[in-house]
Design an enzyme around this catalytic site. Structure first.
Site, PDB file in Angstrom:
ATOM      1  CD  GLU A 250      -6.218  -5.190  18.333  1.00  0.00           C
ATOM      2  OE1 GLU A 250      -6.527  -4.125  17.763  1.00  0.00           O
ATOM      3  OE2 GLU A 250      -7.009  -5.833  19.040  1.00  0.00           O
ATOM      4  CB  CYS A 284      -2.376   1.406  14.929  1.00  0.00           C
ATOM      5  SG  CYS A 284      -2.609   1.306  16.720  1.00  0.00           S
TER       6      CYS A 284
HETATM    7  P1  NAD Z   1       4.407  -5.750   9.782  1.00  0.00           P
HETATM    8  O1  NAD Z   1       3.113  -6.392   9.439  1.00  0.00           O
HETATM    9  O2  NAD Z   1       5.366  -5.490   8.699  1.00  0.00           O
HETATM   10  O3  NAD Z   1       5.193  -6.634  10.863  1.00  0.00           O
HETATM   11  C1  NAD Z   1       4.623  -6.955  12.106  1.00  0.00           C
HETATM   12  C2  NAD Z   1       5.347  -8.167  12.667  1.00  0.00           C
HETATM   13  O4  NAD Z   1       5.045  -9.306  11.875  1.00  0.00           O
HETATM   14  C3  NAD Z   1       6.860  -8.055  12.684  1.00  0.00           C
HETATM   15  O5  NAD Z   1       7.338  -8.570  13.906  1.00  0.00           O
HETATM   16  C4  NAD Z   1       7.292  -8.925  11.516  1.00  0.00           C
HETATM   17  O6  NAD Z   1       8.588  -9.465  11.644  1.00  0.00           O
HETATM   18  C5  NAD Z   1       6.254 -10.027  11.599  1.00  0.00           C
HETATM   19  N1  NAD Z   1       6.030 -10.798  10.373  1.00  0.00           N
HETATM   20  C6  NAD Z   1       6.315 -10.454   9.092  1.00  0.00           C
HETATM   21  N2  NAD Z   1       5.916 -11.434   8.255  1.00  0.00           N
HETATM   22  C7  NAD Z   1       5.366 -12.398   9.013  1.00  0.00           C
HETATM   23  C8  NAD Z   1       4.763 -13.655   8.717  1.00  0.00           C
HETATM   24  N3  NAD Z   1       4.629 -14.106   7.480  1.00  0.00           N
HETATM   25  N4  NAD Z   1       4.277 -14.390   9.754  1.00  0.00           N
HETATM   26  C9  NAD Z   1       4.381 -13.939  11.031  1.00  0.00           C
HETATM   27  N5  NAD Z   1       4.940 -12.764  11.362  1.00  0.00           N
HETATM   28  C10 NAD Z   1       5.428 -12.002  10.367  1.00  0.00           C
HETATM   29  O7  NAD Z   1       4.012  -4.428  10.575  1.00  0.00           O
HETATM   30  P2  NAD Z   1       4.977  -3.258  11.050  1.00  0.00           P
HETATM   31  O8  NAD Z   1       5.417  -2.483   9.846  1.00  0.00           O
HETATM   32  O9  NAD Z   1       5.998  -3.797  11.976  1.00  0.00           O
HETATM   33  O10 NAD Z   1       3.997  -2.355  11.934  1.00  0.00           O
HETATM   34  C11 NAD Z   1       3.271  -1.265  11.443  1.00  0.00           C
HETATM   35  C12 NAD Z   1       1.818  -1.635  11.277  1.00  0.00           C
HETATM   36  O11 NAD Z   1       1.290  -2.075  12.520  1.00  0.00           O
HETATM   37  C13 NAD Z   1       0.945  -0.466  10.860  1.00  0.00           C
HETATM   38  O12 NAD Z   1       0.065  -0.888   9.860  1.00  0.00           O
HETATM   39  C14 NAD Z   1       0.167  -0.144  12.139  1.00  0.00           C
HETATM   40  O13 NAD Z   1      -1.071   0.474  11.907  1.00  0.00           O
HETATM   41  C15 NAD Z   1       0.028  -1.490  12.742  1.00  0.00           C
HETATM   42  N6  NAD Z   1      -0.253  -1.394  14.173  1.00  0.00           N
HETATM   43  C16 NAD Z   1      -1.503  -1.700  14.621  1.00  0.00           C
HETATM   44  C17 NAD Z   1      -1.821  -1.567  15.969  1.00  0.00           C
HETATM   45  C18 NAD Z   1      -3.199  -1.884  16.481  1.00  0.00           C
HETATM   46  O14 NAD Z   1      -3.375  -1.977  17.689  1.00  0.00           O
HETATM   47  N7  NAD Z   1      -4.205  -2.016  15.625  1.00  0.00           N
HETATM   48  C19 NAD Z   1      -0.841  -1.127  16.855  1.00  0.00           C
HETATM   49  C20 NAD Z   1       0.427  -0.826  16.370  1.00  0.00           C
HETATM   50  C21 NAD Z   1       0.709  -0.968  15.030  1.00  0.00           C
END
Ligand code: NAD
Length: 523
Positions: A250, A284
């Site tokens: 997502e 999001c």
């Molecule tokens: P991010 O991708 O920076 O981080 C998300 C998670 O991934 C964090 O817990 C982070 O520690 C972890 N992570 C980082 N590198 C990783 C790796 N290599 N392997 C595994 N995990 C790793 O996202 P964010 O800044 O925390 O969140 C914001 C984003 O989330 C926005 O783009 C938003 O649109 C999206 N979002 C989407 C939805 C949806 O339902 N589509 C819902 C909420 C947020």
């Protein structure tokens, strides 16, 4: 306002020797706690514990798992003040954003999955038109995958991190939850809550930590449910592919709203303002861009402007204290500012807002409305994720649909018109995982409907039957009753020319007459 200090997890799998990650209240700048930054070995230990606990959790069945989830539902409501305060303290969002979009969601989700898991995952009797299978019993069975990794973002620590654990648990899996390092406290609170509600030890573990902790989770689980940015989502998908485990993603969005000339402008303006600015735009499925038909453009912009200027930004100190809370993740301020500067540099006009607001030690962004925007600007193409609403004038529906689809993302969309059949036609033409006519975002609250993204917004979906079946493998079971169990069947060895001719005649009879397919298949 009460802040929440987080003790290290009780499991002893993270502790004093682990490096700690400070957790900050973005609305005040105060450090309110710290959590361990778990390394690979610690994650492996959590996973071993999860695997050991999974069999028992699966074996107790849907009803008893449902009882735990229903107790958790009541727990969330009984403790809603604590849950809201925890969310507010680590995100800086308003009490209302924490209550409506998080506590209400989680309470509903616990009850929903407790009630529907058994039905969505019930054995299915399948009837085949295959003649070789006549009289045999065909069953499609859903079996929990085992250990599910849930990795979440910082914007909705309860809904988007913890929320995905609920169907995974309801299906009979153990779960390792890796919340965002920015907002881990809510997940740790929920881990303790579920233990209190009777979840067996080890079935749900929170692996606090940074990206490397997330990587270790992907390396050790049987399936990964990831919510976060498209960039990280790609890396997670690659890592999952190399292990041949399923992943559900997502990701980011750039949701358009289309406002037609016949729309109820007051409702359109209210929806555009609320759904672009609630949670300070850090959603999001926020409305991130609006296309308005020329005849109503000026009137729409005027209404939007009046409403945005009335919004109160600041430190949430209690219910009703402010409308717009903090920017949770500090680097997001840079992205928001960059998008606005880029747009202004290319000719856009800021009608209100446009600046970072420093209030005490907290970080905020002024609610912002932009006009004279076009698709050369980042603010119309890339995810801004802040309280920013760019509004663009379009000549007709065709231009609006073309622009709505001119995006790498495809999460949600919204169409405003009194002509609902035209609205539905437009909704069907927009390439997005969901589309609302005369509404926005509300599809997310219907747990019966799939919620997922098209294009770079994701892979797979949450909610609905697919939202729990993805946590299971499918097993096909065929049972031949003894009365049909011949010693040797006609197609078996030894091959004989006479039998082959017979089968050929049979095939000709079945399929060789050019008649409409009656659903029969070749043996
Ligand atoms: P991010 O991708 O920076 O981080 C998300 C998670 O991934 C964090 O817990 C982070 O520690 C972890 N992570 C980082 N590198 C990783 C790796 N290599 N392997 C595994 N995990 C790793 O996202 P964010 O800044 O925390 O969140 C914001 C984003 O989330 C926005 O783009 C938003 O649109 C999206 N979002 C989407 C939805 C949806 O339902 N589509 C819902 C909420 C947020």
């Amino acid at each position: 306002m009460a802040t929440v200090r987080q003790d290290p997890p009780q499991s002893g799998l993270g502790g004093a020797l682990d490096p700690q990650i400070p957790v900050e209240n973005p609305a005040t700048g105060q450090v309110i706690g710290s959590v361990p930054d778990l390394d690979r070995c610690a994650v492996e230990r959590l996973c071993e514990r999860g695997r050991a606990a999974q069999g028992g959790w699966e074996a107790i069945g849907f009803d008893r798992r449902g009882e735990v989830l229903r107790r958790a539902q009541k727990w969330v409501i009984d403790n809603s003040k604590l849950v809201v305060e925890t969310i507010v303290s680590e995100t800086g969002k308003t009490f209302e954003d924490a209550q409506f979009a998080e506590v209400a969601y989680a309470a509903n989700a616990f009850g929903f999955w407790a009630k529907h898991a058994a039905r969505y995952l019930a054995d299915e009797r399948v009837h085949s038109s295959q003649v070789l299978l006549k009289g045999k019993r065909l069953i499609l069975r859903y079996r929990p995958l085992g250990l599910v990794g849930v990795i979440g973002p910082w914007n909705y620590p309860l809904t988007n991190s913890f929320g995905d654990c609920i169907p995974a648990l309801a299906a009979g899996n153990s779960v390792i939850l890796k919340p965002s390092e920015v907002t881990p406290l809510t997940s740790l609170l929920m881990e303790r809550a579920l233990l209190e509600c009777g979840l067996p030890e080890g079935v749900l573990s929170v692996a606090s930590g940074r990206g490397q902790t997330g990587e270790a989770v992907v390396e050790n689980v049987d399936m990964v449910m990831f919510t976060g940015s498209t960039r990280t989502g790609r890396r997670v998908a690659e890592a999952a592919a190399s292990r041949l485990i399923p992943c559900s993603l997502e990701l980011g969005g750039k949701d358009p709203m289309i406002v037609l000339s016949d729309a109820d402008l007051e409702r359109a303006a209210n929806l555009a303002v609320y759904y672009s600015m609630q949670n300070a735009g850090q959603t999001c499925i926020s409305i991130e861009r609006v296309y308005v038909e020329e005849p109503v453009y000026d009137a729409f912009v005027a209404r939007v402007l009046e409403k945005v200027r009335a919004l109160r930004v600041g430190v949430p100190t209690g219910p009703g204290s402010v409308d717009i809370g903090a920017i949770t993740f500090a680097p997001q301020l840079v992205t928001i500012s960059e998008h606005i500067a880029d747009a202004e540099g290319k000719g856009a006009k800021v009608l209100t807002g446009g600046h970072v607001l420093q209030i005490g030690g907290g970080r905020f962004f002024e609610p912002t409305v932009l006009v004279d925007v076009n698709h050369e600007m980042k603010v119309m193409k890339e995810e801004t994720f802040g309280p920013v609403l760019p509004v663009m004038k379009v000549s007709d529906v065709e231009e609006a649909v073309a622009l709505a689809n001119d995006s790498p993302y495809g999460l949600g969309a919204s169409v405003m018109t009194r002509n609902t059949s035209l609205g539905e036609q437009i909704a069907r033409r927009v390439r997005a995982g969901s589309a609302n006519v005369n509404d926005a975002l509300i599809n997310y609250t219907a747990l019966e409907l799939p919620m997922g993204g098209a294009k770079a917004s994701g892979l797979g979906s949450r909610h609905g039957a697919g939202g729990i079946r993805k946590y299971c493998s499918q097993q096909a079971i065929v049972i031949t009753p003894p009365r049909l169990a011949m010693k040797r069947e006609v197609h078996m060895f030894p091959y004989k020319a006479r039998t082959t001719r017979l089968i050929e005649r049979f095939l000709r009879l079945l399929y060789g007459r050019g008649r409409r397919d009656r659903g029969r298949q070749a043996p």
